[in-house]
Scaffold this active site. Structure first.
Site, PDB file in Angstrom:
ATOM      1  N   LYS A  63      -3.620  75.365   6.501  1.00 36.64           N
ATOM      2  CA  LYS A  63      -4.244  75.512   7.823  1.00 36.64           C
ATOM      3  C   LYS A  63      -4.575  74.145   8.421  1.00 36.64           C
ATOM      4  O   LYS A  63      -4.287  73.884   9.595  1.00 36.64           O
ATOM      5  CB  LYS A  63      -5.503  76.373   7.672  1.00 36.64           C
ATOM      6  N   ARG A  94      -3.134  70.033  12.633  1.00 38.24           N
ATOM      7  CA  ARG A  94      -2.885  68.622  12.952  1.00 38.24           C
ATOM      8  C   ARG A  94      -1.438  68.405  13.402  1.00 38.24           C
ATOM      9  O   ARG A  94      -1.160  67.531  14.237  1.00 38.24           O
ATOM     10  CB  ARG A  94      -3.216  67.758  11.734  1.00 38.24           C
ATOM     11  N   GLY A 120     -13.200  76.480  13.729  1.00 34.14           N
ATOM     12  CA  GLY A 120     -14.025  75.272  13.829  1.00 34.14           C
ATOM     13  C   GLY A 120     -13.172  74.014  13.879  1.00 34.14           C
ATOM     14  O   GLY A 120     -13.489  73.063  14.605  1.00 34.14           O
ATOM     15  N   ARG A 136     -21.791  77.867  15.662  1.00 29.38           N
ATOM     16  CA  ARG A 136     -21.683  76.763  14.696  1.00 29.38           C
ATOM     17  C   ARG A 136     -22.101  75.422  15.312  1.00 29.38           C
ATOM     18  O   ARG A 136     -21.948  75.211  16.519  1.00 29.38           O
ATOM     19  CB  ARG A 136     -20.251  76.713  14.136  1.00 29.38           C
ATOM     20  N   SER A 172     -17.618  65.269   6.275  1.00 24.09           N
ATOM     21  CA  SER A 172     -16.893  66.263   7.072  1.00 24.09           C
ATOM     22  C   SER A 172     -15.585  65.687   7.591  1.00 24.09           C
ATOM     23  O   SER A 172     -15.573  64.728   8.377  1.00 24.09           O
ATOM     24  CB  SER A 172     -17.739  66.720   8.261  1.00 24.09           C
ATOM     25  N   GLN A 185     -13.664  67.265   9.551  1.00 24.05           N
ATOM     26  CA  GLN A 185     -13.529  67.636  10.965  1.00 24.05           C
ATOM     27  C   GLN A 185     -14.156  66.560  11.848  1.00 24.05           C
ATOM     28  O   GLN A 185     -13.579  66.174  12.873  1.00 24.05           O
ATOM     29  CB  GLN A 185     -14.173  68.995  11.226  1.00 24.05           C
ATOM     30  N   ASP A 214     -14.020  74.739   0.822  1.00 20.09           N
ATOM     31  CA  ASP A 214     -13.656  76.083   1.298  1.00 20.09           C
ATOM     32  C   ASP A 214     -13.442  77.076   0.158  1.00 20.09           C
ATOM     33  O   ASP A 214     -13.193  78.256   0.398  1.00 20.09           O
ATOM     34  CB  ASP A 214     -12.369  76.004   2.136  1.00 20.09           C
ATOM     35  N   ARG A 216     -22.177  81.079   3.942  1.00 22.96           N
ATOM     36  CA  ARG A 216     -21.457  81.509   2.725  1.00 22.96           C
ATOM     37  C   ARG A 216     -22.352  81.573   1.489  1.00 22.96           C
ATOM     38  O   ARG A 216     -21.999  82.240   0.520  1.00 22.96           O
ATOM     39  CB  ARG A 216     -20.246  80.601   2.462  1.00 22.96           C
ATOM     40  N   ARG A 222     -12.655  84.148   4.075  1.00 25.03           N
ATOM     41  CA  ARG A 222     -12.603  83.725   2.664  1.00 25.03           C
ATOM     42  C   ARG A 222     -13.492  84.615   1.790  1.00 25.03           C
ATOM     43  O   ARG A 222     -13.206  84.834   0.611  1.00 25.03           O
ATOM     44  CB  ARG A 222     -12.982  82.255   2.536  1.00 25.03           C
TER      45      ARG A 222
HETATM   46  C1  S3P Z   1     -11.334  71.173   7.687  1.00 22.87           C
HETATM   47  C2  S3P Z   1     -12.459  70.562   7.175  1.00 22.87           C
HETATM   48  C3  S3P Z   1     -13.540  71.289   6.489  1.00 22.87           C
HETATM   49  C4  S3P Z   1     -13.111  72.684   6.077  1.00 22.87           C
HETATM   50  C5  S3P Z   1     -12.353  73.392   7.158  1.00 22.87           C
HETATM   51  C6  S3P Z   1     -11.113  72.622   7.543  1.00 22.87           C
HETATM   52  C7  S3P Z   1     -10.319  70.354   8.354  1.00 22.87           C
HETATM   53  O1  S3P Z   1     -14.634  71.406   7.365  1.00 22.87           O
HETATM   54  O2  S3P Z   1     -14.236  73.463   5.706  1.00 22.87           O
HETATM   55  O3  S3P Z   1     -11.983  74.691   6.742  1.00 22.87           O
HETATM   56  O4  S3P Z   1      -9.180  70.843   8.564  1.00 22.87           O
HETATM   57  O5  S3P Z   1     -10.616  69.199   8.687  1.00 22.87           O
HETATM   58  P1  S3P Z   1     -15.799  70.273   7.456  1.00 22.87           P
HETATM   59  O6  S3P Z   1     -15.188  69.046   7.984  1.00 22.87           O
HETATM   60  O7  S3P Z   1     -16.821  70.860   8.383  1.00 22.87           O
HETATM   61  O8  S3P Z   1     -16.315  70.137   6.048  1.00 22.87           O
END
Ligand code: S3P
Length: 438
Positions: free
Chosen positions: A27, A32, A100, A128, A173, A175, A321, A352, A393
């Site tokens: 994913k 990306r 997210g 969120r 993180s 993200q 995750d 979770r 999940r």
């Molecule tokens: C992800 C980063 C993680 C992960 C999410 C996917 C990503 O989140 O939990 O399912 O693709 O960068 P966080 O950056 O909030 O930890």
């Protein structure tokens, strides 16, 4: 997006998992590939793309910004890149569903555009936390309005010149790191992000694969604005986060012997392998290879007696995750498992920690949630009814729990499994899980 209350899983107890299978595409890498392909010059050819609702939400968002994207057809997608400055203003808000990753990464990318945009999502995504991206982006000069609680909708003004920052992430993180690196492509100067612990590095790898210089090491990643990305060929490996359900399912059912093919084993994602091995799991990594800048292997997993452990805190971001599945492994292990340092689990697609503790307790497990983790006394599970609270999940983790449960397990609110794992029920049934959905 799906009406997430409308799908219920029914899983009969017992059985084993066997055979060979390939779970859907990663994913994180699929998101990306669309984003970077869209702002590259020339064409990007993707194979193994995850045809799940989350990555499709990203794909549709870029189509709405004028990018020509064909597919997905059997995992193949062709993105006709428009260059760093070729995106067009979307006609309305971009709806990112449950995703997210789409929202946080897009916030960074859209902060650098000449046009305004608005990001929205489903009930879970609209709750969120988004200040973790809007605050550092504001320091770069972006103007982004959030709801009062720091949540979406995100209204991005656009048309603001961005300046580089040097930012220490308060939480580990990927993200947030990726959001800031994407904004950094549009900023004047060199943007650096320092992480408190290693997180997935797919953005850095893919940027490099598309010819963009990224300086990284010692928990720091830096990019300078104003470069160019070159379209490329991207082979998306199977998602280790989806493979995790099968790794746990096979591990907890004696007699299982399963081969998971072409799984991404990027070292920033393999915490689940380390943790399961510490618990005594029998997992063999076969035929390691590198595909398009990402390490890949086949994973053979066999049923084995598991022991409870204290989960090493440094593994937490590397398995972030996978805890719903790992909690099920812990419930089936002998002795106590303790997780700490994982408060982030409370702000995922659901809380979770709470939702898993509630579900495990409904199955008779002694599971005690803490502020930043959980203590689980292993020993097995009863059958019963649990609620996934719309969290993909959690739904899949409890489905696997039936392999060791004393009675059938019914799981409510499972439609969101389609966000990350389309075809889960069919694939799990092929491997030997006695599951159906209604
Ligand atoms: C992800 C980063 C993680 C992960 C999410 C996917 C990503 O989140 O939990 O399912 O693709 O960068 P966080 O950056 O909030 O930890």
């Amino acid at each position: 997006m799906s009406d997430s209350s409308s799908v219920t899983f029914h899983v009969q107890p017992g059985g084993v998992l066997s055979g060979q299978l390939r779970v859907p595409g990663d994913k994180s890498i699929s998101h990306r590939a669309i984003m970077l392909g869209a702002i590259a010059e020339g064409c990007t050819e993707i194979s193994g793309f995850l045809e799940g609702e989350d990555s499709l939400a990203t794909l549709k968002a870029f189509q709405a910004m004028g990018v020509e994207i064909t597919g997905p057809t059997q995992g193949r997608v062709r993105v006709q890149g428009v260059g760093l400055h070729g995106l067009k203003a979307p006609a309305g808000p971009l709806d990112l569903g449950n995703s997210g990753t789409s929202m946080r990464l897009l916030a960074g990318l859209l902060a650098g555009q000449a046009f305004a945009s608005e990001l929205i999502g489903d009930g879970s995504l609209m709750r969120r936390p988004m200040r973790r991206v809007t605050e550092p982006l504001a320091r770069m000069g972006a103007a982004i309005a959030t709801g009062e609680a720091g949540t979406a909708p995100l209204r991005i003004s656009g048309g603001r010149p961005l300046r580089a920052i040097d930012y220490a992430l308060p939480v580990a993180s990927a993200q947030v790191k990726s959001c800031l690196l994407l904004a950094g492509l549009y900023a004047e100067g060199r943007t650096c992000v320092q992480e408190p612990a290693p997180t997935r590095d797919h953005t850095e790898r893919m940027l490099r694969g598309m010819g963009y210089a990224v300086d990284s090491g010692d928990g720091r990643a830096c990019v300078s604005g104003g470069g160019r990305l070159q379209g490329s060929v991207i082979d998306v490996p199977a998602d280790i986060s989806s493979a995790a359900f099968f790794l746990v399912g096979a591990s907890i059912s004696v007699g299982s012997d399963l081969l998971l093919r072409h799984v991404g084993i990027n070292p920033t994602r393999t915490g689940v392998l380390e943790i399961l091995r510490l618990m005594g799991a029998d997992i063999e990594v076969r035929d390691r290879r590198e595909v398009g800048g990402e390490p890949v292997a086949d994973l053979r997993v066999r049923g084995a007696p598991l022991q409870g452990i204290d989960i090493p805190p440094e593994q937490v971001p590397l398995a972030i995750d996978e805890f719903p599945a790992l909690f099920v492994a812990a419930a089936c292990a002998e002795g106590r498992t303790r997780l700490t340092g994982a408060a982030e689990l409370r702000v995922k697609e659901s809380d979770r920690i709470q939702v898993m503790a509630d579900g495990l307790r409904a199955l008779g497990v002694d599971a005690r949630p803490t502020a930043d983790g959980m203590v689980i006394q292993g020993g097995g599970l009863n059958g019963g009814r649990v609620d996934s609270q719309g969290d993909h999940r959690i739904a899949m983790a409890f489905a696997m729990a039936a392999l060791r449960a004393a009675g059938p397990i019914t799981i409510a609110d499972c439609a969101n499994v389609a966000t990350s794992f389309p075809g889960f029920v069919e694939l799990a049934a092929t491997a030997g899980l006695a599951i159906d959905a209604s």
